[in-house]
Scaffold this motif. Structure first.
Motif, mmCIF file in Angstrom:
data_model
loop_
_atom_site.group_PDB
_atom_site.id
_atom_site.type_symbol
_atom_site.label_atom_id
_atom_site.label_comp_id
_atom_site.label_asym_id
_atom_site.label_seq_id
_atom_site.Cartn_x
_atom_site.Cartn_y
_atom_site.Cartn_z
ATOM 1 N N ASP A 134 0.806 -1.220 0.000
ATOM 2 C CA ASP A 134 0.000 0.000 0.000
ATOM 3 C C ASP A 134 0.844 1.278 0.000
ATOM 4 O O ASP A 134 0.403 2.310 -0.491
ATOM 5 N N LEU A 135 2.065 1.196 0.554
ATOM 6 C CA LEU A 135 2.929 2.372 0.633
ATOM 7 C C LEU A 135 4.359 1.909 0.878
ATOM 8 O O LEU A 135 4.573 0.888 1.529
ATOM 9 N N VAL A 136 5.317 2.669 0.352
ATOM 10 C CA VAL A 136 6.739 2.359 0.512
ATOM 11 C C VAL A 136 7.427 3.497 1.256
ATOM 12 O O VAL A 136 7.222 4.670 0.939
ATOM 13 N N LEU A 137 8.239 3.133 2.239
ATOM 14 C CA LEU A 137 9.141 4.070 2.910
ATOM 15 C C LEU A 137 10.553 3.616 2.556
ATOM 16 O O LEU A 137 10.930 2.488 2.870
ATOM 17 N N THR A 138 11.317 4.449 1.870
ATOM 18 C CA THR A 138 12.659 4.032 1.482
ATOM 19 C C THR A 138 13.719 5.038 1.863
ATOM 20 O O THR A 138 13.554 6.244 1.669
ATOM 21 N N ASP A 139 14.794 4.518 2.429
ATOM 22 C CA ASP A 139 15.961 5.338 2.691
ATOM 23 C C ASP A 139 16.524 5.777 1.346
ATOM 24 O O ASP A 139 16.442 5.048 0.351
ATOM 25 N N VAL A 140 17.074 6.952 1.299
ATOM 26 C CA VAL A 140 17.655 7.468 0.063
ATOM 27 C C VAL A 140 18.996 6.799 -0.218
ATOM 28 O O VAL A 140 19.260 6.373 -1.341
ATOM 29 N N HIS A 141 19.832 6.667 0.805
ATOM 30 C CA HIS A 141 21.187 6.127 0.631
ATOM 31 C C HIS A 141 21.250 4.694 1.132
ATOM 32 O O HIS A 141 21.222 4.456 2.336
ATOM 33 N N MET A 142 21.331 3.741 0.187
ATOM 34 C CA MET A 142 21.442 2.319 0.528
ATOM 35 C C MET A 142 22.413 1.657 -0.443
ATOM 36 O O MET A 142 22.630 2.148 -1.550
ATOM 37 N N PRO A 143 22.957 0.501 -0.043
ATOM 38 C CA PRO A 143 23.848 -0.226 -0.946
ATOM 39 C C PRO A 143 23.074 -0.962 -2.042
ATOM 40 O O PRO A 143 21.849 -1.032 -1.996
ATOM 41 N N VAL A 144 23.784 -1.503 -2.973
ATOM 42 C CA VAL A 144 23.290 -2.279 -4.110
ATOM 43 C C VAL A 144 22.521 -1.376 -5.072
ATOM 44 O O VAL A 144 23.005 -1.037 -6.130
ATOM 45 N N ILE A 145 21.298 -0.996 -4.708
ATOM 46 C CA ILE A 145 20.511 -0.010 -5.457
ATOM 47 C C ILE A 145 19.980 0.967 -4.416
ATOM 48 O O ILE A 145 19.347 0.555 -3.442
ATOM 49 N N ASN A 146 20.245 2.264 -4.586
ATOM 50 C CA ASN A 146 19.762 3.220 -3.589
ATOM 51 C C ASN A 146 18.266 3.474 -3.769
ATOM 52 O O ASN A 146 17.651 3.044 -4.744
ATOM 53 N N GLY A 147 17.685 4.167 -2.807
ATOM 54 C CA GLY A 147 16.244 4.406 -2.817
ATOM 55 C C GLY A 147 15.764 5.221 -4.003
ATOM 56 O O GLY A 147 14.666 5.003 -4.522
ATOM 57 N N LEU A 148 16.574 6.158 -4.468
ATOM 58 C CA LEU A 148 16.186 6.971 -5.620
ATOM 59 C C LEU A 148 16.179 6.144 -6.898
ATOM 60 O O LEU A 148 15.228 6.210 -7.686
ATOM 61 N N ASP A 149 17.237 5.365 -7.098
ATOM 62 C CA ASP A 149 17.301 4.525 -8.303
ATOM 63 C C ASP A 149 16.206 3.455 -8.295
ATOM 64 O O ASP A 149 15.616 3.154 -9.329
ATOM 65 N N ALA A 150 15.927 2.891 -7.131
ATOM 66 C CA ALA A 150 14.848 1.901 -7.024
ATOM 67 C C ALA A 150 13.503 2.532 -7.377
ATOM 68 O O ALA A 150 12.663 1.915 -8.038
ATOM 69 N N THR A 151 13.303 3.781 -6.966
ATOM 70 C CA THR A 151 12.058 4.488 -7.295
ATOM 71 C C THR A 151 11.932 4.678 -8.803
ATOM 72 O O THR A 151 10.861 4.445 -9.364
ATOM 73 N N VAL A 152 13.005 5.087 -9.448
ATOM 74 C CA VAL A 152 12.982 5.279 -10.900
ATOM 75 C C VAL A 152 12.597 3.976 -11.598
ATOM 76 O O VAL A 152 11.739 3.959 -12.494
ATOM 77 N N ILE A 153 13.188 2.877 -11.169
ATOM 78 C CA ILE A 153 12.886 1.565 -11.768
ATOM 79 C C ILE A 153 11.422 1.201 -11.529
ATOM 80 O O ILE A 153 10.713 0.781 -12.447
ATOM 81 N N TRP A 154 10.941 1.371 -10.282
ATOM 82 C CA TRP A 154 9.576 0.965 -9.949
ATOM 83 C C TRP A 154 8.533 1.850 -10.626
ATOM 84 O O TRP A 154 7.484 1.372 -11.047
ATOM 85 N N ARG A 155 8.809 3.114 -10.759
ATOM 86 C CA ARG A 155 7.841 4.025 -11.376
ATOM 87 C C ARG A 155 7.589 3.709 -12.847
ATOM 88 O O ARG A 155 6.556 4.099 -13.398
ATOM 89 N N LYS A 156 8.457 2.956 -13.477
ATOM 90 C CA LYS A 156 8.213 2.515 -14.858
ATOM 91 C C LYS A 156 7.080 1.482 -14.901
ATOM 92 O O LYS A 156 6.435 1.320 -15.922
ATOM 93 N N LYS A 157 6.824 0.805 -13.765
ATOM 94 C CA LYS A 157 5.793 -0.231 -13.685
ATOM 95 C C LYS A 157 4.552 0.247 -12.934
ATOM 96 O O LYS A 157 3.451 -0.230 -13.181
#
Length: 132
Positions: free
Chosen positions: A59-82
């Motif tokens: 229902d909702l995502v809370l994501t840290d901005v700075h994380m290893p592997v894929i950061n929260g911003l890059d993960a958002t960009v990927i997810w927003r395509k779907k």
């Protein structure tokens, strides 16, 4: 919680995904969400976040901005395509104007500045969940 002005009913029975690579931050946020009646899934990096989003009804995502592997911003960009409708809230200790602009530009709905507290978290959930 209601005496504090926390919106318990809005978040009850909602599934919230938290992504944060700092274990204590994850635990504190998870505990606050559970007190608000949420079901909680956790991830420690953006890759795990994306796996959960692909497998679950979130229902909702809370994501840290700075994380290893894929950061929260890059993960958002990927997810927003779907998915452009699931609210995504960025968690950060360094909420600057530049970060705010970047978050708005990639589809993050709101920024919460760490350390987060129960009232701010509750009000954010209420606002974002009522939009959906």
């Amino acid at each position: 919680l209601e005496k504090l002005g926390c919106s318990v009913l809005t978040a009850k029975d909602k599934t919230i995904l938290i992504a944060d690579d700092v274990a204590i931050n994850l635990l504190i946020t998870k505990t606050m969400l559970e007190k608000l009646g949420c079901s909680v899934l956790t991830a420690t990096n953006g890759e795990e976040l994306l796996e959960h989003l692909g497998d679950s009804n979130i229902d909702l995502v809370l994501t840290d901005v700075h994380m290893p592997v894929i950061n929260g911003l890059d993960a958002t960009v990927i997810w927003r395509k779907k998915d452009t409708s699931t609210p995504i809230i960025a968690l950060t200790a360094d909420a600057t104007e530049d970060l705010s602009k970047k978050c708005n530009g990639i589809g993050i709905n709101r920024i919460l500045t760490k350390p987060i507290n129960m009232i701010d978290l509750s009000n954010c959930l209420k606002t974002q969940l009522e939009k959906n």
